[in-house]
Design an enzyme around this catalytic site. Structure first.
Site, PDB file in Angstrom:
ATOM      1  N   SER A 165       0.839  -1.198   0.000  1.00 57.45           N
ATOM      2  CA  SER A 165       0.000   0.000   0.000  1.00 57.45           C
ATOM      3  C   SER A 165       0.876   1.251   0.000  1.00 57.45           C
ATOM      4  CB  SER A 165      -0.905   0.018   1.224  1.00 57.45           C
ATOM      5  OG  SER A 165      -0.168   0.446   2.346  1.00 57.45           O
ATOM      6  N   LYS A 166       0.306   2.295  -0.538  1.00 57.29           N
ATOM      7  CA  LYS A 166       1.067   3.525  -0.669  1.00 57.29           C
ATOM      8  C   LYS A 166       1.540   3.997   0.707  1.00 57.29           C
ATOM      9  CE  LYS A 166       0.850   7.575  -3.466  1.00 57.29           C
ATOM     10  NZ  LYS A 166       0.092   8.779  -3.668  1.00 57.29           N
ATOM     11  N   ARG A 167       0.663   3.827   1.671  1.00 48.88           N
ATOM     12  CA  ARG A 167       0.957   4.283   3.029  1.00 48.88           C
ATOM     13  C   ARG A 167       2.199   3.587   3.599  1.00 48.88           C
ATOM     14  NH1 ARG A 167      -1.116   7.153   7.387  1.00 48.88           N
ATOM     15  NH2 ARG A 167      -2.002   8.567   5.873  1.00 48.88           N
ATOM     16  N   ARG A 211       5.561   4.266   1.511  1.00 42.74           N
ATOM     17  CA  ARG A 211       6.220   5.554   1.630  1.00 42.74           C
ATOM     18  C   ARG A 211       7.238   5.483   2.741  1.00 42.74           C
ATOM     19  NH1 ARG A 211       1.760   9.976   0.854  1.00 42.74           N
ATOM     20  NH2 ARG A 211       0.485   8.204   1.428  1.00 42.74           N
TER      21      ARG A 211
END
Ligand code: GLU
Length: 513
Positions: free
Chosen positions: A277-279, A282
């Site tokens: 997931s992007k979260r 990152r």
């Protein structure tokens, strides 16, 4: 044998680069790319370079470059050359500055002159129309290629004098690579082995944009050649473009000088059924003062979440690589000596956030009590609590088994510093009865008589009290003194809380309940 030896001697010096675009904070995959480049460079006494690929001016994000530099510093994987790390023989290291050297234009001209690149004057409306036309004709992947270019406005279809006129009148144009029709392009990837792609799947990539800036496809090749890069190690997302890159090297007559390619596997979520997931992906190690202007909120990243950088690097290293013996905890030096691309997998690497926490915990447990005390002290200072060093050290020693991050010390053990205001209701409901008050008041009296207040004495006196006073519940005692039902060894903790505090807390709990 002789031939092998001389081939080995001819091997290029290892020079690798991490080449992010300053379009925001780094993602986990980006930092892993930097790390694998670093490990490979160190293993082979090579150079590790940071090149900033900022040719896409529309995606430029203020502050992103500093963020990238700080992220590498925090990780302890510092380049020997590059933006923010000092110049080497191949400066400058920002592509926008390298453009001034005229190199991108020079290589593009070479491709145009040899007939392997051409000018394309199509407007965005014309390109849109082409796409719609192809979609209407049920073409699955509409692209500018050997077939479709024939119906477009470019230097291959327009009469020579018209092309000349357009160029002289400064009409906007891009330069495209002339990809041949139906030709197999074969290349060897260090991780994936031989890959063959038919050129019909490759579009006529733009090399030079209408603003005169090179695209990634051209710029990275020119820079890799000019900077004598030996290996281009990058994310899997670039694999589909690699055939076009091979053609560019070939048409420039530079196939023999081309860096070896290594495309790193994707990072997947814990189930392995999708990209992370992007979260989670990152990887902000932002100085807290920097917020990605595109984000609504400053992002809490691994650094801010309390990860040790050594633990984080260790986690990243194992995303797609392993040293081959189930070894998990490794220092950066160990990773450098063990790293090899032969042990990097082709398939996606699963990232497990829970395992990441476990890694941090292992690193925390390897710290000395002194180190932990020093890390925890600022929390106490910020809260205006003064305790001597020895006390803090003993506290950390006691609570460290219960935490994965330094910041959890306070949450896990704040009752050592502050008397409780509330008492675990479940324990009280279950264990408090009519005789409790009387029994624990007697225990308080026993405590008052202890002169040598330490864990062993407390243990012995409590055991004796169990026969002299009656059945005393240990968990209830814990709740009366600390408010919570669980924690480190009870008598160790009471020893730390101290005689006076323990007794007064016990008495005030009895008065309240
Ligand atoms: N600028 C490219 C990126 O950010 C670099 C890819 C490469 O390493 O060649 O993904």
């Amino acid at each position: 044998m002789q031939l092998l030896l001389s081939l080995q001697l001819m091997e290029k010096k290892v020079r690798v680069r991490f080449a992010p675009s300053p379009t925001g904070g780094l993602h986990m995959g980006g930092v892993r790319t930097a790390l694998f480049n670093y490990l490979f460079a160190k293993k082979h006494n090579g150079d590790f370079i940071l090149r900033i690929e900022d040719t896409d001016q529309t995606r430029f994000v203020e502050g992103a470059e500093d963020y990238i530099i700080n992220a590498l510093k925090w990780c302890g994987i510092e380049p020997n050359e590059g933006v923010g790390f000092g110049d080497g023989p191949h400066k400058p290291y920002r592509q926008s500055e390298r453009k001034e050297l005229g190199i991108y234009k020079k290589y593009t001209d070479r491709l145009i002159e040899s007939g392997h690149a051409y000018y394309a004057f199509d407007t965005s409306e014309e390109l849109d129309e082409m796409r719609k036309r192809l979609e209407a004709a049920k073409v699955t992947a509409p692209q500018y290629n050997a077939i479709t270019r024939q119906n477009m406005r470019n230097s291959l279809t327009l009469p020579e004098d018209e092309v000349k006129k357009l160029l002289e009148s400064n009409a906007p144009y891009v330069v495209r690579l002339k990809v041949p029709r139906n030709e197999d392009i074969r290349f060897n990837d260090i991780i994936r082995g031989w890959v063959t792609v038919n050129s019909s799947q490759v579009d006529d990539k733009v090399l030079l944009k209408s603003d005169g800036m090179p695209t990634y496809h051209l710029a990275h090749i020119v820079d890799d050649i000019e900077m004598q890069i030996s290996h281009a190690v990058r994310g899997e997302e670039w694999l589909p473009s690699a055939p076009a890159h091979i053609l560019i090297y070939r048409y420039l007559g530079l196939e023999n000088e081309m860096p070896k390619l290594a495309h790193l596997p994707l990072i997947l979520n814990p189930d392995g059924n999708g990209k992370i997931s992007k979260r989670e992906a990152r990887f902000p190690v932002f100085p807290l003062s920097w917020k990605d202007p595109r984000e609504a909120e400053p992002f809490v990243g691994y650094k801010e979440s309390g990860y040790y950088s050594a633990a984080f690097i260790n986690i990243l290293a194992l995303l797609g690589w392993n040293p081959g013996d189930n070894k998990e905890i490794m220092s950066l030096e160990e990773m450098c000596s063990l790293f090899e691309f032969e042990r990097v997998s082709k398939s996606g690497a699963k990232f497990d956030p829970e395992k990441a926490k476990w890694f941090n915990q292992q690193y925390l447990r390897h710290k000395t009590d002194e180190e932990l005390a020093n890390e925890f002290k600022p929390t106490l200072i910020a809260k205006g609590i003064t305790k001597d060093d020895n006390f803090i050290l003993n506290f950390c020693k006691l609570v460290k088994e219960k935490v994965q991050f330094t910041h959890e010390f306070w949450e896990q053990g704040k009752y050592v510093f502050e008397a409780p205001i509330t008492y675990d209701e479940k324990v009280i409901a279950k264990k408090w009865n009519d005789s409790s008050k009387d029994l624990f008041a007697k225990l308080a009296d026993v405590f008052k008589g202890i002169n040598d207040w330490n864990s062993t004495t407390l243990h012995d006196e409590f055991a004796k009290a169990q026969t002299s006073i009656g059945k005393l519940d240990m968990q209830l005692l814990r709740v009366l003194v600390t408010g919570v039902g669980g924690g480190p060894q009870l008598f160790d903790m009471l020893a730390l809380i101290g005689k006076e505090n323990t007794i007064s807390r016990l008495e005030s709990a009895l008065a309240k309940l």
